[in-house]
Write an enzyme that holds these catalytic residues in place. Structure first.
Site, PDB file in Angstrom:
ATOM      1  N   TYR A 165      45.086  42.514  42.830  1.00  0.00           N
ATOM      2  CA  TYR A 165      46.281  43.513  42.382  1.00  0.00           C
ATOM      3  C   TYR A 165      47.237  42.731  41.921  1.00  0.00           C
ATOM      4  O   TYR A 165      47.924  43.201  41.165  1.00  0.00           O
ATOM      5  CB  TYR A 165      46.387  44.298  43.840  1.00  0.00           C
ATOM      6  CG  TYR A 165      45.976  45.380  44.102  1.00  0.00           C
ATOM      7  CD1 TYR A 165      44.443  45.369  44.166  1.00  0.00           C
ATOM      8  CD2 TYR A 165      46.315  46.700  44.238  1.00  0.00           C
ATOM      9  CE1 TYR A 165      43.799  46.523  44.362  1.00  0.00           C
ATOM     10  CE2 TYR A 165      45.688  47.712  44.534  1.00  0.00           C
ATOM     11  CZ  TYR A 165      44.514  47.783  44.647  1.00  0.00           C
ATOM     12  OH  TYR A 165      43.583  48.870  44.950  1.00  0.00           O
ATOM     13  N   LYS A 187      33.234  38.296  50.547  1.00  0.00           N
ATOM     14  CA  LYS A 187      31.975  38.006  49.461  1.00  0.00           C
ATOM     15  C   LYS A 187      31.838  36.690  49.526  1.00  0.00           C
ATOM     16  O   LYS A 187      31.934  35.926  48.253  1.00  0.00           O
ATOM     17  CB  LYS A 187      32.056  38.668  48.062  1.00  0.00           C
ATOM     18  CG  LYS A 187      30.923  38.670  47.242  1.00  0.00           C
ATOM     19  CD  LYS A 187      29.902  39.738  47.659  1.00  0.00           C
ATOM     20  CE  LYS A 187      28.655  39.618  46.834  1.00  0.00           C
ATOM     21  NZ  LYS A 187      27.697  40.444  47.235  1.00  0.00           N
ATOM     22  N   ASP A 222      29.174  44.325  50.145  1.00  0.00           N
ATOM     23  CA  ASP A 222      28.205  45.187  49.769  1.00  0.00           C
ATOM     24  C   ASP A 222      27.384  45.641  50.866  1.00  0.00           C
ATOM     25  O   ASP A 222      27.167  47.118  51.278  1.00  0.00           O
ATOM     26  CB  ASP A 222      26.997  44.588  48.739  1.00  0.00           C
ATOM     27  CG  ASP A 222      26.458  43.258  49.305  1.00  0.00           C
ATOM     28  OD1 ASP A 222      27.087  42.642  50.206  1.00  0.00           O
ATOM     29  OD2 ASP A 222      25.556  42.565  48.521  1.00  0.00           O
ATOM     30  N   ASP A 278      38.618  54.405  51.605  1.00  0.00           N
ATOM     31  CA  ASP A 278      38.321  55.752  51.021  1.00  0.00           C
ATOM     32  C   ASP A 278      36.939  56.102  51.615  1.00  0.00           C
ATOM     33  O   ASP A 278      36.735  57.143  52.015  1.00  0.00           O
ATOM     34  CB  ASP A 278      38.409  55.767  49.573  1.00  0.00           C
ATOM     35  CG  ASP A 278      39.542  55.862  49.001  1.00  0.00           C
ATOM     36  OD1 ASP A 278      40.588  55.902  49.460  1.00  0.00           O
ATOM     37  OD2 ASP A 278      39.536  56.577  47.820  1.00  0.00           O
ATOM     38  N   ASP A 328      40.849  48.632  49.747  1.00  0.00           N
ATOM     39  CA  ASP A 328      40.983  49.857  48.815  1.00  0.00           C
ATOM     40  C   ASP A 328      39.728  50.731  48.934  1.00  0.00           C
ATOM     41  O   ASP A 328      39.869  51.989  49.124  1.00  0.00           O
ATOM     42  CB  ASP A 328      41.395  49.504  47.397  1.00  0.00           C
ATOM     43  CG  ASP A 328      41.741  50.861  46.491  1.00  0.00           C
ATOM     44  OD1 ASP A 328      42.431  51.761  47.092  1.00  0.00           O
ATOM     45  OD2 ASP A 328      41.510  51.010  45.532  1.00  0.00           O
TER      46      ASP A 328
HETATM   47  C1  IPM Z   1      45.811  53.243  47.855  1.00  0.00           C
HETATM   48  C2  IPM Z   1      45.733  53.823  46.558  1.00  0.00           C
HETATM   49  C3  IPM Z   1      46.537  52.773  45.570  1.00  0.00           C
HETATM   50  C4  IPM Z   1      45.894  51.206  45.534  1.00  0.00           C
HETATM   51  C5  IPM Z   1      46.915  52.907  44.366  1.00  0.00           C
HETATM   52  C6  IPM Z   1      47.479  54.363  44.147  1.00  0.00           C
HETATM   53  C7  IPM Z   1      47.461  51.875  43.386  1.00  0.00           C
HETATM   54  O1  IPM Z   1      44.590  53.856  46.234  1.00  0.00           O
HETATM   55  O2  IPM Z   1      46.615  53.128  48.520  1.00  0.00           O
HETATM   56  O3  IPM Z   1      44.730  53.084  48.661  1.00  0.00           O
HETATM   57  O4  IPM Z   1      44.850  51.041  45.061  1.00  0.00           O
HETATM   58  O5  IPM Z   1      46.415  50.398  46.575  1.00  0.00           O
HETATM   59 MG    MG Z   2      43.065  53.607  47.472  1.00  0.00          MG
END
Ligand code: IPM
Ligand code: MG
Length: 364
Positions: free
Chosen positions: A143, A193, A226, A254, A250
């Site tokens: 990032y 990784k 993975d 999710d 990230d």
């Molecule tokens: C998160 C989001 C952010 C990230 C985006 C919106 C930049 O996906 O907080 O997980 O990738 O960190």
């Molecule tokens: Mg995210």
């Protein structure tokens, strides 16, 4: 206690879930004898539209003057045609994380036994639910490393993102994982990784050494990314504290969120070295699910992640653990008793954003 916070609702469902979460916060603080002072500021697309940039100076100033930031979410199709560097995510959320050195992103993944039906995993695979925390490094890696896009001779184009980590950055996030694990089942899974990446080799070495030297009571498991993505679906209950770098975190957070019911339930705390005026960690608290442009304006977004992020704020930045627990219990009660937004209703009757928040308030 007097709580001074900066509220940054952001874009699309951001302001909707924030408008639902603030009354929950106000109600619980009133009940517990505390006072709330909050000011609301544009950020992301709202910053671009109203001030010409995603992180207006006045918003940053208000964040500096506050003891914590309650953040909604930013970005969406309206601003996707802007130059990448000016888009809401890159020009507001990432700079905020960097500016306040919020290197530790804490994302709880909790699936209660009586809510197993909200998970896409077969109930017999997770008879006791899931209770894990993802500790994601937030101010390094791909990032924030050097980036470039170059037109090459012959018409080709080359784009570069660089993954950079220092030992000191890995040590400080490991310390957060250790502290988190100590309050839980004392098990850290480092995801990397290391069979391919230099940075991962360093992560493995530094994390193992840190745990050996400072936390011999903690069990460490290492897992390739993975495999971790697969294990999370296969046997989510094996995880206690998942520690990983920015990009992997990230993605995995999710996945963890949806395994635990819905992205609409995933709260997060971003903490760093900075202290607020109370001497407690300064932090940014945000739902991790994004702006959901497809459902914005309909009043149906799930406000739980925003509400639960406010609870994390009370716990970490204000030391109000019991009040935070009260919010979390109210969310659980409301959801368990059948009040659910569409994302967790699965064909059963669902309620809108405000009704969901009202049910949480009723259960405080
Ligand atoms: C998160 C989001 C952010 C990230 C985006 C919106 C930049 O996906 O907080 O997980 O990738 O960190
Ligand atoms: Mg995210």
């Amino acid at each position: 206690m007097h709580l001074k916070i900066a509220v940054l609702p952001g874009d699309y469902i951001g302001p909707e879930v924030m408008a639902a979460a603030l009354p929950v916060l106000e109600a619980v603080l009133k009940k517990s004898g505390h006072t709330l002072e909050h000011s609301t500021h544009d950020v992301g697309g709202a910053g671009i539209d109203n001030h010409g940039k995603a992180l207006p100076d006045s918003t940053l100033e208000a964040c500096r003057a506050a003891d914590a930031i309650l953040f909604g979410s930013v970005g969406g199709p309206k601003w996707e045609k802007l130059p990448p560097a000016e888009q809401p995510e890159r020009a507001s959320l990432l700079p905020l994380r960097k500016h306040f050195t919020l290197y530790a992103n804490v994302r709880p993944g909790l699936l209660l036994k009586n809510l197993i039906d909200t998970s896409p995993i077969r109930p017999d695979r997770i008879p006791n639910g899931v209770d894990m925390v993802c500790i994601r490094e937030l101010t390094g890696g791909l990032y924030f490393g050097p980036k470039s896009t170059t037109d090459l001779a012959g018409g080709d184009i080359e784009a570069i993102d660089t993954m950079v980590y220092r030992k000191s950055e890995i040590e400080r996030i490991t310390d957060v994982a250790i502290a988190t694990a100590r309050a839980r089942r004392k098990h850290i899974t480092l995801v990397d990784k290391a069979n391919v990446l230099q940075t991962s080799v360093l992560w493995r070495k530094v994390v193992a050494e840190r745990i050996k030297a400072t936390a011999p009571d903690i069990n460490l498991t290492v897992m390739y990314i993975d495999n971790a993505a697969m294990q999370l679906v296969l046997k989510p209950a094996q995880f206690d504290v998942l520690l990983t770098e920015n990009m992997f975190g990230d993605i995995l957070s999710d996945e963890m969120a949806v395994i635990c019911g819905s992205l609409g339930m995933l709260s997060s705390a971003s903490l760093g070295a900075g202290k607020n005026s109370l001497g407690l960690p300064f932090g940014l608290y945000e739902p991790a699910g994004g702006t959901a442009p497809d459902i914005a304006g309909k009043g149906i977004a799930n406000p739980c992640a925003q509400v639960l992020s406010a609870a994390l704020m009370l716990r970490f930045s204000f030391g109000l653990d019991a009040v935070a627990t009260r919010i979390e219990a109210a969310v659980k009660k409301a959801v368990t008793s059948g009040t659910r937004t569409g994302d967790i209703a699965f064909g059963k009757p669902s309620v809108g954003t405000k009704a969901m928040a009202d049910a949480i308030i009723a259960n405080l």
